[in-house]
Motif scaffolding. Structure first.
Motif, mmCIF file in Angstrom:
data_model
loop_
_atom_site.group_PDB
_atom_site.id
_atom_site.type_symbol
_atom_site.label_atom_id
_atom_site.label_comp_id
_atom_site.label_asym_id
_atom_site.label_seq_id
_atom_site.Cartn_x
_atom_site.Cartn_y
_atom_site.Cartn_z
ATOM 1 N N GLU A 5 -11.190 1.092 8.467
ATOM 2 C CA GLU A 5 -12.237 1.182 7.213
ATOM 3 C C GLU A 5 -13.523 1.262 7.792
ATOM 4 O O GLU A 5 -14.484 1.987 7.422
ATOM 5 N N SER A 21 -12.745 2.138 -1.695
ATOM 6 C CA SER A 21 -11.604 2.028 -0.908
ATOM 7 C C SER A 21 -10.439 1.300 -1.452
ATOM 8 O O SER A 21 -10.652 0.152 -2.199
ATOM 9 N N LYS A 22 -9.220 1.718 -1.178
ATOM 10 C CA LYS A 22 -8.229 0.905 -1.479
ATOM 11 C C LYS A 22 -6.949 1.082 -0.546
ATOM 12 O O LYS A 22 -6.830 2.260 0.015
ATOM 13 N N LEU A 24 -3.030 1.710 -0.140
ATOM 14 C CA LEU A 24 -1.850 2.348 -1.187
ATOM 15 C C LEU A 24 -0.416 1.940 -0.398
ATOM 16 O O LEU A 24 -0.537 2.582 1.040
ATOM 17 N N LYS A 32 -1.540 2.993 3.566
ATOM 18 C CA LYS A 32 -2.469 3.936 3.780
ATOM 19 C C LYS A 32 -3.820 3.708 3.109
ATOM 20 O O LYS A 32 -3.990 3.079 2.052
ATOM 21 N N GLN A 34 -7.075 4.877 1.305
ATOM 22 C CA GLN A 34 -7.776 5.921 0.622
ATOM 23 C C GLN A 34 -9.377 5.522 0.304
ATOM 24 O O GLN A 34 -9.438 4.261 -0.240
ATOM 25 N N ASP A 64 -5.483 13.354 5.057
ATOM 26 C CA ASP A 64 -5.476 14.183 3.567
ATOM 27 C C ASP A 64 -6.434 14.102 2.650
ATOM 28 O O ASP A 64 -7.110 13.161 2.599
ATOM 29 N N ALA A 66 -6.930 13.938 -0.803
ATOM 30 C CA ALA A 66 -6.125 13.707 -2.143
ATOM 31 C C ALA A 66 -6.760 14.495 -3.441
ATOM 32 O O ALA A 66 -5.697 15.103 -4.297
#
Length: 71
Positions: A5, A21-22, A24, A32, A34, A64, A66
């Motif tokens: 991060e 951010s988080k 998952l 992952k 995000q 990716d 999202a």
């Protein structure tokens, strides 16, 4: 994941603003990262940003998008 991060947030460009951010869950304890990001379409290309993030080969397997909203 925290180091990843920090590396991603270290990418600085005019027209780029990092958001929340988080982590998952994916499967079998794998997670992952995000991160929300706001970009100015005329200044930042999503392709260039994806390539820059993918350069962290030790941490990144794939990138990716999202969700994509254009104003």
């Amino acid at each position: 994941m925290k180091e990843l991060e920090n590396l991603v947030r270290g990418i600085e460009m005019d027209g780029l603003l990092w958001g929340a951010s988080k982590l998952l869950p994916v499967a079998f304890g794998v997670k992952k990262l995000q991160i929300m990001v706001v970009i100015e379409d005329d200044k930042v290309s999503t392709d260039v940003l994806e390539e820059m993030i993918s350069e962290f080969e030790d941490y990144v397997q794939s990138v990716d998008i999202a969700a994509f909203n254009k104003i």
